[in-house]
Enzyme design. Structure first.
Site, PDB file in Angstrom:
ATOM      1  N   TYR A 158      26.202  42.240  30.842  1.00 34.81           N
ATOM      2  CA  TYR A 158      27.380  41.395  31.065  1.00 34.81           C
ATOM      3  C   TYR A 158      27.101  40.529  32.278  1.00 34.81           C
ATOM      4  CZ  TYR A 158      32.356  40.362  32.028  1.00 34.81           C
ATOM      5  OH  TYR A 158      33.569  39.750  32.258  1.00 34.81           O
ATOM      6  N   LYS A 180      48.587  40.161  46.219  1.00 36.36           N
ATOM      7  CA  LYS A 180      47.368  39.862  45.455  1.00 36.36           C
ATOM      8  C   LYS A 180      47.159  38.350  45.465  1.00 36.36           C
ATOM      9  CE  LYS A 180      45.146  41.812  42.859  1.00 36.36           C
ATOM     10  NZ  LYS A 180      43.737  42.259  43.062  1.00 36.36           N
ATOM     11  N   ASP A 239      42.691  36.890  41.020  1.00 39.22           N
ATOM     12  CA  ASP A 239      42.241  38.234  40.662  1.00 39.22           C
ATOM     13  C   ASP A 239      43.404  39.048  40.107  1.00 39.22           C
ATOM     14  OD1 ASP A 239      41.005  40.744  40.531  1.00 39.22           O
ATOM     15  OD2 ASP A 239      41.432  41.156  42.641  1.00 39.22           O
ATOM     16  N   HIS A 273      42.980  42.217  38.786  1.00 37.72           N
ATOM     17  CA  HIS A 273      42.699  43.654  38.849  1.00 37.72           C
ATOM     18  C   HIS A 273      43.615  44.277  39.894  1.00 37.72           C
ATOM     19  CE1 HIS A 273      38.982  42.284  36.871  1.00 37.72           C
ATOM     20  NE2 HIS A 273      38.959  43.487  36.342  1.00 37.72           N
ATOM     21  N   TYR A 292      38.576  49.234  27.211  1.00 40.41           N
ATOM     22  CA  TYR A 292      37.737  49.362  28.411  1.00 40.41           C
ATOM     23  C   TYR A 292      38.581  49.229  29.675  1.00 40.41           C
ATOM     24  CZ  TYR A 292      34.423  48.376  32.105  1.00 40.41           C
ATOM     25  OH  TYR A 292      33.747  48.420  33.291  1.00 40.41           O
ATOM     26  N   HIS A 293      39.363  48.154  29.748  1.00 33.66           N
ATOM     27  CA  HIS A 293      40.120  47.899  30.967  1.00 33.66           C
ATOM     28  C   HIS A 293      41.293  48.856  31.124  1.00 33.66           C
ATOM     29  CE1 HIS A 293      37.987  43.978  30.455  1.00 33.66           C
ATOM     30  NE2 HIS A 293      37.731  44.249  31.723  1.00 33.66           N
TER      31      HIS A 293
END
Length: 662
Positions: free
Chosen positions: A14, A535, A539, A541, A168-169
């Site tokens: 990736y 934040k 981003d 996340h 996945y996340h």
């Protein structure tokens, strides 16, 4: 013995960074070294629909992936790589229709037909609301874009996977194996139901649509559980496609998935240990032939430190090649058929996942469970329990909370610190080329293409052909998104923090001590300690910010947390209006220096520069020194896993500074 050797899975890394030209050089190098497919990482402005010169893109360009603003960037990205022969995975969600349109346009200019193209667009917007945060539009129009892509690709690009249901996340956000199973399958059901309801696909073609849905999963360190999770995934998908959708052809019911093994568990302390973690996690998705991954991409050992270098990616590539080509793994049938231990665990996971699926179904499905914050709340709670178990020592992480004594690692001893530093000139280079692109195109063609795109969106027509025409006309990512923003609006997903239950048990005594200290300091200040958790930038996340917000709340601190994607100006204005005692900033995209220094400058500009600022993220030592010199009071990186200790430190910081709130 099967009598023959199976073909190996697609071997990927990736990657993408800095500029399209730099990423192209990396792709061509990796392909020469034996990589068999491409997996493209896009930067945050591209993922969230902004051109590189948008104010929100400042400091984010080329940091976590490659910037792609227009067809010229896409052509440069794949220069010398025949797209008609390549299998390309693109991790893109909110802007997935646009990036696929650019990819098709680039392929057409190479002379490749749509029918030749093979690969995957992630295109899973539901998990973006839950974990990664690169959504743009509200759920309903987002699902409409997803169904448009699916309806278009099964006819026009039949070898393309238009959606990669991405659990996945979810695991990165703290999902348990049961939650990963249930939430991913609920997402797939929501999408397939939406495709049927949209009416763009005739009933007789619907099995083809089901057959093109793929999955992208995570494999963590609990090796047996992860292996069983994949077998449970395969069996549950078989049942759902057969019983709910009536798919008779076995090939269209087949569970097809790719995997990147867990990045959440990569450690900053003793990072060389990550190599063993990555190998063990990979085995969980390749050993079981009946549930083997179709494509595998592995993180590099140093991704908790910063961007991997080409050599680091080569090391991960060689790991896959050794397992695929040196071992005898691919010469045998499934190694686990008939195992009572494996069968029992699979049945347990399936039963619990079906219970959770039933709860989501009773709410009205995955979209309703997003809008009510149910799934987000559950993920925040699961992640909180995971972190509490690490803090207490109940869950061992070698080199972090046990066996911490270590010799210095020679892997990080070089001048580069063991990772790739972002090219500081890359952003300026990208901006210059974007300006030149706009100057060279035919503006009348651009405006006509944008008008047609807007008309298709308003009228409910499929947007893919207008998007491809816009790509050929020279439209940019920001322009494409701006048209749809105007029509569909923008969305802020629930944070899940307010309703999340506290993690009981582990660390309770330590938290009680901090809570008493909060009370004492608050009484001295004359009001409750108030903390703003912000934040800044693009981003999405948010896991770290959410856990800090929850732990601060549980420590008795009044918390202001408004979610992701805030500008420095919005954060500073909130600090002023809320009268906070401390500002905590969380950034994982590598843009910390630019964004944090802007926050500090704005605080001083409003006369509230005495409010202490603390920062958390993946921050290299050199940047840590820069930020502290700029005025940051505390910096926390992944090695600082004890959230209660962080809270204690922040309370002492507030006490030292005294009543400095706005």
């Amino acid at each position: 013995m099967t009598g023959h050797r199976d073909k190996p899975w697609l071997i990927r890394t990736y990657s993408g960074h800095s500029t399209a030209a730099a990423s192209n050089a990396l792709y061509r190098t990796n392909l020469k070294r034996g990589q068999t497919g491409l997996s493209v990482a896009f930067d945050l402005p591209t993922q969230t629909g902004y051109d590189s010169d948008h104010p929100l893109a400042k400091g984010e360009v080329g940091k976590v992936g490659v910037p792609v603003c227009h067809l010229g960037d896409m052509k440069t990205l794949f220069d010398g790589i025949p797209l008609g022969e390549m299998n390309t995975s693109m991790t893109i969600n909110a802007t997935a229709p646009w990036l696929l349109a650019l990819y098709i346009a680039a392929a057409e200019q190479q002379g490749a037909s749509r029918a030749q193209l093979s690969g995957t667009t992630q295109n899973d917007i539901i998990k973006e609301y839950l974990s990664r945060g690169t959504y743009i539009f509200p759920p309903a129009p987002s699902m409409r874009l997803t169904t448009d892509m699916i309806a278009f690709t099964y006819r026009e690009v039949p070898k393309w996977n238009p959606m990669n249901v991405c659990s996945y996340h979810l695991q990165e956000a703290g999902a348990t194996p049961v939650q990963e199973l249930a939430y991913a399958l609920a997402t797939a059901i929501a999408v397939l139901d939406a495709v049927k309801e949209a009416g763009q696909v005739p009933p007789e073609d619907f099995p083809q649509v089901v057959g093109r849905i793929s999955f992208f999963v995570n494999a963590g360190i609990r090796f047996i559980t992860e292996l069983c999770k994949m077998r449970a995934f395969a069996r549950l998908w078989e049942e759902i496609t057969r019983d709910r959708y009536g798919i008779q052809d076995e090939q269209f019911r087949r569970f097809r998935y790719g995997v990147q093994v867990n990045s959440l568990g990569l450690t900053e302390p003793q990072p060389e240990n990550n190599v063993y973690r990555i190998l063990i996690e990979m085995l969980a998705v390749v050993l079981s032939k009946d549930a083997r991954a179709r494509a595998v991409q592995l993180p590099a050992w140093n991704e908790a430190l910063g961007l991997p270098r080409p050599w680091d990616q080569q090391w991960s590539l060689r790991l896959q090649q050794i397992v695929a080509f040196e071992t005898d793994l691919l010469e045998y049938g499934d190694l686990f058929n008939g195992s009572h231990v494996i069968d029992g665990k699979v049945e347990e996971l399936m039963a619990e996942a079906l219970e959770e699926l039933a709860r989501i179904d009773a709410m009205g499905g995955a979209i309703a469970a997003v809008e009510s914050s149910y799934m987000k709340q559950r993920l925040v709670e699961s992640n909180s329990k995971r972190l509490s178990a690490i803090e207490s020592g109940e869950q061992t992480v070698v080199g972090v909370n046990k066996f911490t004594e270590s010799a210095p690692s020679p892997l990080t001893a070089g001048d580069d610190g063991g990772f790739l530093a972002a090219d500081p000139a890359a952003e300026a280079d990208q901006l210059g080329r974007l300006e030149a692109w706009r100057a060279a195109r035919n503006d009348a063609d651009v405006q006509a293409a944008l008008a047609e795109l807007g008309a298709a969106a308003r009228e409910g027509r499929n947007i893919m052909e207008p998007s491809i025409r816009a790509a050929h006309a020279g439209v940019t990512t920001g322009e494409w998104s701006a048209v749809l923003r105007e029509i569909f609006g923008e969305y802020r997903a629930p944070t899940g923090v307010g309703k999340a239950a506290a993690a009981a048990g582990a660390g309770a005594d330590g938290l009680a001590v901090v809570r008493d200290r909060v009370t004492a300091v608050s009484e001295r200040l004359g009001r409750r300690i108030k903390m703003l958790v912000g934040k800044p930038g693009l981003d999405g996340h948010s896991n770290g910010a959410e856990q800090i917000a929850v732990r601060a709340r549980d420590a008795g601190i009044e918390v202001v947390y408004e979610g992701i994607r805030l500008t420095p100006a919005q954060i500073v204005n909130a600090a002023l209006e809320e009268g906070v005692h401390v500002v905590g900033l969380s950034i994982l995209s590598g843009s910390h220096v630019a964004l944090v220094t802007e926050v500090l400058d704005r605080l001083r500009g409003l006369g509230i520069g005495d409010i202490p600022v603390v920062v958390g993220g993946i921050i290299p030592p050199e940047d840590e020194r820069t930020l502290k010199a700029a005025g940051v009071a505390r910096i926390y990186t992944p090695k600082d896993y004890d959230l209660t200790a962080i809270m204690s430190d922040i309370v002492e910081l507030v006490d030292e500074r005294g009543e400095k709130a706005a």
